[in-house]
Design a protein around this motif. Structure first.
Motif, mmCIF file in Angstrom:
data_model
loop_
_atom_site.group_PDB
_atom_site.id
_atom_site.type_symbol
_atom_site.label_atom_id
_atom_site.label_comp_id
_atom_site.label_asym_id
_atom_site.label_seq_id
_atom_site.Cartn_x
_atom_site.Cartn_y
_atom_site.Cartn_z
ATOM 1 N N ASP A 190 -18.743 -0.494 0.206
ATOM 2 C CA ASP A 190 -17.656 0.525 0.339
ATOM 3 C C ASP A 190 -16.949 0.431 1.718
ATOM 4 O O ASP A 190 -15.660 0.668 1.642
ATOM 5 N N ARG B 225 -11.520 -4.125 -7.457
ATOM 6 C CA ARG B 225 -12.325 -2.713 -7.823
ATOM 7 C C ARG B 225 -11.367 -1.619 -7.396
ATOM 8 O O ARG B 225 -11.549 -0.517 -7.890
ATOM 9 N N ARG B 226 -10.315 -2.009 -6.786
ATOM 10 C CA ARG B 226 -9.205 -0.890 -6.055
ATOM 11 C C ARG B 226 -9.762 0.199 -5.684
ATOM 12 O O ARG B 226 -9.396 1.241 -5.443
ATOM 13 N N ARG B 227 -10.545 -0.118 -4.532
ATOM 14 C CA ARG B 227 -11.520 0.712 -3.824
ATOM 15 C C ARG B 227 -12.049 -0.005 -2.559
ATOM 16 O O ARG B 227 -12.410 -1.427 -2.843
ATOM 17 N N GLY B 228 -12.344 0.832 -1.587
ATOM 18 C CA GLY B 228 -13.044 0.020 -0.303
ATOM 19 C C GLY B 228 -12.357 0.434 0.867
ATOM 20 O O GLY B 228 -11.003 0.712 0.792
ATOM 21 N N GLN B 229 -12.891 0.091 2.020
ATOM 22 C CA GLN B 229 -12.291 0.246 3.164
ATOM 23 C C GLN B 229 -12.549 -0.743 4.219
ATOM 24 O O GLN B 229 -13.741 -1.147 4.455
ATOM 25 N N ASN C 87 -9.866 8.200 6.840
ATOM 26 C CA ASN C 87 -8.943 7.064 6.484
ATOM 27 C C ASN C 87 -8.052 7.013 7.123
ATOM 28 O O ASN C 87 -6.630 6.730 6.989
ATOM 29 N N HIS D 57 -2.485 -0.380 0.668
ATOM 30 C CA HIS D 57 -2.487 1.051 0.301
ATOM 31 C C HIS D 57 -2.133 1.120 -1.175
ATOM 32 O O HIS D 57 -2.792 1.971 -1.780
ATOM 33 N N PHE E 91 -12.719 -6.094 -3.071
ATOM 34 C CA PHE E 91 -12.172 -4.692 -3.077
ATOM 35 C C PHE E 91 -10.777 -4.579 -3.761
ATOM 36 O O PHE E 91 -10.683 -3.225 -4.475
ATOM 37 N N GLY F 103 -5.328 0.847 -3.355
ATOM 38 C CA GLY F 103 -6.326 1.467 -3.280
ATOM 39 C C GLY F 103 -7.353 1.001 -2.063
ATOM 40 O O GLY F 103 -8.437 1.680 -2.030
ATOM 41 N N VAL F 104 -7.217 0.416 -1.131
ATOM 42 C CA VAL F 104 -7.878 -0.300 -0.149
ATOM 43 C C VAL F 104 -7.502 0.349 1.127
ATOM 44 O O VAL F 104 -6.125 0.078 1.486
#
Length: 257
Positions: free
Chosen positions: A90, A137-141, A225, A179, A134, A182-183
């Motif tokens: 994540d 999956r279109r997510r993660g930081q 974020n 952005h 990431f 989704g990351v």
């Protein structure tokens, strides 16, 4: 009979941290250590890495340690991809960094190359393996570590200042690009933090804060974020004021005598 409130799940449940055995890295690792969290901790300091991993386990986290040299592109990719396969990441926090210059001794060109390798190539070797996943999956930081030293070149460690400026600008640009996918990307900009590295500095360090306090600020900023996670609070105002002054004026204060 009242209901017993349920504890919410951690926001980040799979976290990879480089530089995890260092002063700030150790405290960031501990700040995230709790039941329900899987920590992948990397550093080149075997003994301190083993100690912080054990401490994270004592707090209820699943913690795994890896001797990780961020300048080794192949080994970093193998470690990060294996971690992601075991527990999809994540959050990836890049905290590995070095500085070689001192007030009394100028850094050598070989040392400059090592600073560039760790602080810049090491960052790229950390994000290159995980960024495609990431994006998929279109997510993660991602979290990069800059410094207030990156806002102005200082004679004590010019290469360190240069790398931290590059990290900040690259992170801000990458954040704007990712952005829409989704990351998230946050740039950590610390002032002086009380660690073994800063304890060796022979000069005055204004507004220096403890490593646990720094870790708490970082954790809170990443949860939101935030684009820039800056601390301690007075430093941004000082940096802004200095940016308004002619460079020649600042030279009078920072030039070595």
């Amino acid at each position: 009979m009242g209901l017993i409130p349920q504890k919410s799940s951690p926001l980040f449940q799979s976290i990879l941290i480089t530089g995890a055995a260092g002063g700030i890295g150790r405290e960031v690792s501990l700040a995230y250590a709790e039941p329900g969290v899987h920590l992948f901790l990397g550093d080149i300091d075997a003994s301190h890495l083993e100690e912080v991993t054990a401490a994270c386990r004592d707090r209820g986290a699943v913690a795994q340690e890896t001797l990780a040299d961020v300048t080794n592109r192949r080994d970093m990719a193998e470690w990060i991809l294996a971690a992601d396969a075991q527990k999809p990441l994540d959050l990836v926090i890049s905290l590995a960094g070095i500085s070689k210059g001192t007030v009394r001794r100028e850094e050598t060109f070989e040392e400059i190359r090592s600073v560039l390798a760790v602080n810049l190539e090491g960052l790229l070797n950390t994000i290159e393996p995980i960024l495609p996943r990431f994006r998929e999956r279109r997510r993660g930081q991602l979290a990069f570590t800059s410094s207030y030293a990156g806002f102005r070149g200082f004679p004590v460690a010019p290469s360190y200042c240069a790398t931290k400026a590059a990290v900040r600008v690259y992170g801000e640009g990458l954040r704007a690009r990712l952005h829409r996918e989704g990351v998230g990307v946050s740039v950590i900009i610390p002032g002086f933090v009380r660690t073994p590295m800063t304890d060796a500095n022979p000069y005055f360090m204004p507004f220096r804060i403890s490593a646990p306090r720094a870790a708490a600020i970082i954790k809170r900023g990443l949860a939101r974020n935030k684009p820039r996670i800056r601390f301690p609070r007075p430093i941004p105002l000082v940096v802004h004021f200095l940016s308004l002054l002619p460079p020649a004026w600042i030279d009078r204060f920072v030039t070595l005598k």
